[in-house]
Design an enzyme around this catalytic site. Structure first.
Site, PDB file in Angstrom:
ATOM      1  N   LEU A 232       0.856  -1.186   0.000  1.00  0.00           N
ATOM      2  CA  LEU A 232       0.000   0.000   0.000  1.00  0.00           C
ATOM      3  C   LEU A 232       0.890   1.233   0.000  1.00  0.00           C
ATOM      4  O   LEU A 232       1.411   1.657   1.033  1.00  0.00           O
ATOM      5  CB  LEU A 232      -0.924  -0.003   1.215  1.00  0.00           C
ATOM      6  CG  LEU A 232      -1.824  -1.239   1.393  1.00  0.00           C
ATOM      7  CD1 LEU A 232      -2.845  -0.991   2.495  1.00  0.00           C
ATOM      8  CD2 LEU A 232      -2.521  -1.623   0.104  1.00  0.00           C
ATOM      9  N   ASP A 233       1.055   1.803  -1.176  1.00  0.00           N
ATOM     10  CA  ASP A 233       1.990   2.907  -1.369  1.00  0.00           C
ATOM     11  C   ASP A 233       1.463   4.193  -0.733  1.00  0.00           C
ATOM     12  O   ASP A 233       0.311   4.573  -0.950  1.00  0.00           O
ATOM     13  CB  ASP A 233       2.207   3.117  -2.871  1.00  0.00           C
ATOM     14  CG  ASP A 233       3.093   4.307  -3.169  1.00  0.00           C
ATOM     15  OD1 ASP A 233       4.271   4.276  -2.776  1.00  0.00           O
ATOM     16  OD2 ASP A 233       2.594   5.275  -3.769  1.00  0.00           O
TER      17      ASP A 233
END
Length: 574
Positions: A232-233
């Protein structure tokens, strides 16, 4: 009686969307993921990893071959050179993009045609655990969604977060020096969109549940294509509220819980990893109560370990290690010491003082590195990250400059990483000991390009086949270290870890396997001078036979002295 999936979702959604029909949103999410409303959750606190897990981090096109799609070349490189070395591969964003080397996504459901196609992604996923980025905070200003935002039509009309220049934005935490709000012309006038990272990366509006539902569809598509690990950037910035720091807000944590719940109901052994380049205490919150991230990036490790090896003093690294809580079962740390980004400095807040940070920055600049900045709430620019290849970051010391211990120092860093609690992740340019790419920086105008170079496959193969090249020396030894690590029960990512107190030039810790059948004392000389330690200070059990796993040396005299050369490591195992 356990809660059903739909009832769990409704309870979580009500925290995020108190004014919305959450039962309807839950129904839409379940449909998007092709799940059953009454589906039962997989068992809690399950570890989806073991000592053999090693992650490779790479761009799709880091290794290239003329007249061949890079994803095909990457698969060949993995199979020929790394099949027995890694278990998982993180392919950095492989979607069509407009900037930031992939992190400004134009289409989440397509593979960049210049890299290959979904069939190439699936071929890699068939043989390795595939980790992919969910670039969830922002999207390209050249995407179809944003074009629809400008035209005021769906899908996209209400998908992006808008700000008001008159709002109090003084508390907003920024990772960049660019303006937070960008004015754009739309079919119904000028609007100001929120851009945490750049004007080409427009933040998505998760206050609109439709955006969450869209991402559920995207996640389902990735799972069907073989993705098993979701990164999850920049997720810490997901929820915005003017008048707050707009980072780590409760709604962000709830959204992560929702995404994890959906993912693990679809694929029970899938893993969620949060990428939160923030101070250590803040980073740890993304474990939740073992219900948010399965793993978090150990962001404090790279700057502290580099600082340790260039100063010859492990005080701060040891203090940090002692403060790190053991990860609960079902969670773990992702350990890395280099990545496609720079070496973050925010994770050293509260760990290094300002003078120590500046000395580290000065040392990296003397080794050819660059420094990127962020803007603070009071308008000041502060160092945000150091941009440098790990090979060059460890070419010398802060006091003496470049020296002849570069290879040994480089290997020592990785030996420490491999032994720590957590899963080790190797950036491809560290595995290949790639140098600073100054030409690429000059070409792109971006400091991060210094560690984002590209190799031709024949050049890689030639470098690794040349026994005199530092690439071959580093790669050969790293493969040997990895093979040793993967066979040790005491190096399970959740095995017990205690810090040893052996002075400031020896960094040591003890690992014990989960069934207590193996102990390993990991001791590393982090200085450029010979160091000695009395074996009585380590408390080796006299009834056991002790061997250094790295050299094969048997330890016969437990009352004797262990002598370590500069940057030498030992893994003493019973």
């Amino acid at each position: 009686m356990s809660q059903t999936l739909d009832s769990k979702l409704v309870a979580m959604l009500e925290v995020v969307y108190p004014a919305v029909d959450c039962a309807f949103v839950a129904e839409q999410l379940i449909d998007a993921m092709a799940l059953a409303p009454d589906a039962e959750a997989p068992p809690a606190h399950q570890n989806h990893w073991d000592p053999s897990d090693i992650v490779l981090i790479t761009y799709a096109d880091t290794v290239q071959q003329p007249d061949e799609k890079p994803l095909v070349t990457l698969k060949r490189f993995l199979d020929d050179c790394l099949q027995d070395v890694i278990s998982a591969v993180h392919i950095l964003p492989f979607f069509p993009y407009s900037s930031d080397d992939g992190f400004s996504v134009m289409d989440y459901l397509a593979v960049n045609e210049s890299h290959g196609g979904w069939e190439d992604i699936e071929a890699i996923a068939a043989d390795y655990k595939l980790m992919a980025d969910l670039v969830i905070n922002h999207m390209s200003a050249r995407s179809r969604w944003f074009e629809n935002f400008r035209k005021r039509v769906g899908p996209g009309k209400d998908y992006f977060f808008e700000g008001n220049p008159k709002d109090d934005l003084s508390m907003v935490v920024r990772p960049r020096t660019s303006p937070l709000l960008t004015p754009v012309q739309t079919d119904d006038g000028e609007r100001h969109v929120w851009c945490t990272f750049s004007e080409d990366q427009v933040d998505l509006n998760f206050a609109n549940p439709e955006v969450l539902i869209e991402f559920a569809r995207i996640i389902h598509y990735y799972l069907e294509r073989g993705v098993r690990i979701f990164r999850l950037d920049a997720v810490a910035f997901l929820w915005k509220e003017p008048g707050t720091p707009c980072i780590h807000l409760q709604q962000t944590h709830e959204l992560i819980k929702i995404l994890r719940l959906l993912i693990e109901h679809h694929t029970p052994d899938a893993v969620v990893i949060t990428e939160t380049n923030v101070p250590n205490r803040e980073n740890l919150t993304y474990f939740g109560n073992a219900n948010e991230a399965h793993a978090i990036y150990n962001f404090s490790l790279p700057p502290l370990l580099i600082n340790t090896l260039v100063t010859g003093n492990c005080r701060h690294l040891k203090t940090w290690l002692m403060s790190m809580p053991p990860a609960q079962m079902g969670t773990t740390y992702l350990n890395f010491i280099a990545s496609h980004d720079g070496v973050g400095l925010r994770p050293t807040d509260g760990l290094l003082d300002e003078d120590e940070k500046q000395r580290l920055i000065n040392t990296m600049e003397s080794f050819g590195g660059k420094v990127s900045y962020r803007r603070t709430a009071d308008g000041r620019d502060q160092p945000y990250e150091m941009n440098i290849a790990l090979w060059d970051a460890l070419k010398g010391t802060a006091k003496g400059g470049a020296d002849h211990w570069q290879l040994q120092r480089f290997l020592c860093a990785h030996t420490i990483m491999l032994a720590l609690e957590g899963i080790p992740a190797f950036y491809i340019h560290s595995l290949l000991a790639t140098e600073n790419d100054h030409a690429r920086v000059e070409h792109t105008g971006r400091f991060r390009s210094i560690n984002r170079g590209q190799w031709q496959l024949d050049a890689v193969e030639a470098a690794l086949a040349d026994p005199l090249s530092h690439h071959s020396k580093a790669f050969t030894e790293l493969k040997r270290l990895i093979a040793i690590r993967r066979a040790q029960p005491a190096f399970h990512p959740n095995a017990t870890q205690f810090t040893l107190h052996l002075g400031l030039q020896l960094f040591g810790f003890w690992r014990q396997s989960m069934r207590r059948e193996q102990s390993i004392f990991c001791i590393h000389n982090i200085s450029d001078e010979v160091q000695q330690v009395a074996l009585t200070d380590i408390n080796l059990i006299g009834t056991d036979q002790w061997t250094d796993l790295l050299s094969g040396m048997a330890v016969d005299d437990l009352a004797g002295v262990l002598t370590l050369k500069p940057y030498q490591s030992v893994w003493l195992s019973n």
